[in-house]
Scaffold this motif. Structure first.
Motif, PDB file in Angstrom:
ATOM      1  N   LYS A 186       0.526  -0.895  -0.231  1.00 39.39           N
ATOM      2  CA  LYS A 186       0.061   0.282  -0.320  1.00 39.39           C
ATOM      3  C   LYS A 186       0.909   1.390  -0.032  1.00 39.39           C
TER       4      LYS A 186
ATOM      5  N   ASN B 175       4.294  -3.064   4.236  1.00 41.78           N
ATOM      6  CA  ASN B 175       4.048  -2.617   5.332  1.00 41.78           C
ATOM      7  C   ASN B 175       3.599  -2.853   6.292  1.00 41.78           C
TER       8      ASN B 175
ATOM      9  N   ASP C 158       1.174   3.138   7.506  1.00 38.65           N
ATOM     10  CA  ASP C 158       1.714   1.931   5.979  1.00 38.65           C
ATOM     11  C   ASP C 158       2.603   1.850   5.921  1.00 38.65           C
TER      12      ASP C 158
END
Length: 169
Positions: A82, A134, A114
């Motif tokens: 992400k 992440n 993240d």
């Protein structure tokens, strides 16, 4: 005073022949920012700012194919990685001393969601496999000090110092 709002329409199409690796992401994201600055008559400047930022993975970070960097290191992308999202706050004081000297101090705080980090695992005998994941959230706060001084006709001196606190969870 300055305010902004950046709209970012994200279209990520990753068509991979490997099972369960294709991704199609369509998303509208908003990134606000605001900055205010105040100057006094005696050369003092105060600036306060906020911005919301992102750090997206590039295409090489997403591809799930194993490639070799050298004989001992292989890499693989992560199609599920992400983007990082960052809230950044800054307060700056700057003072001009005459026409050729200045000093400044900036206080800052940033928090990242993240957080992307490289991870390394054993892959084959003598070979490691690197990828991205992440792994959590982090915060950093600190101060940056700077001075610019004209010391001779053709010589200037710039001095910088910084200190910060970093917390990762």
């Amino acid at each position: 005073f300055q305010a902004g709002l950046r709209a970012d329409h994200r279209l990520d199409y990753l068509n991979i022949t490997m099972k369960d690796c294709s991704r199609n992401i369509k998303k509208l994201e908003l990134f606000p920012s605001a900055h205010v600055s105040y100057s006094t008559d005696n050369h003092h400047v105060f600036t306060l700012g906020y911005s919301y930022r992102t750090n997206r993975p590039n295409i090489w970070n997403l591809e799930p194919y194993i490639t070799y960097e050298d004989y001992y290191t292989a890499m693989v992308g992560n199609p599920d990685i992400k983007p990082e999202f960052i809230n950044a706050y800054e307060f700056t004081y700057r003072k001009s001393i005459g026409e050729q000297h200045s000093i400044s101090a900036t206080l800052f705080h940033r928090d990242r969601k993240d957080t992307k980090e490289r991870i390394r695992v054993a892959y084959l005998p003598g070979v490691t496999l690197d990828s991205l994941a992440n792994v959590g959230c982090d915060k950093s706060s600190g101060i940056e000090l700077s001075g610019q001084f004209k010391v001779a006709k053709n010589w200037g001196l710039v001095a910088n110092a910084s200190g910060y606190y970093y917390d990762f969870k």
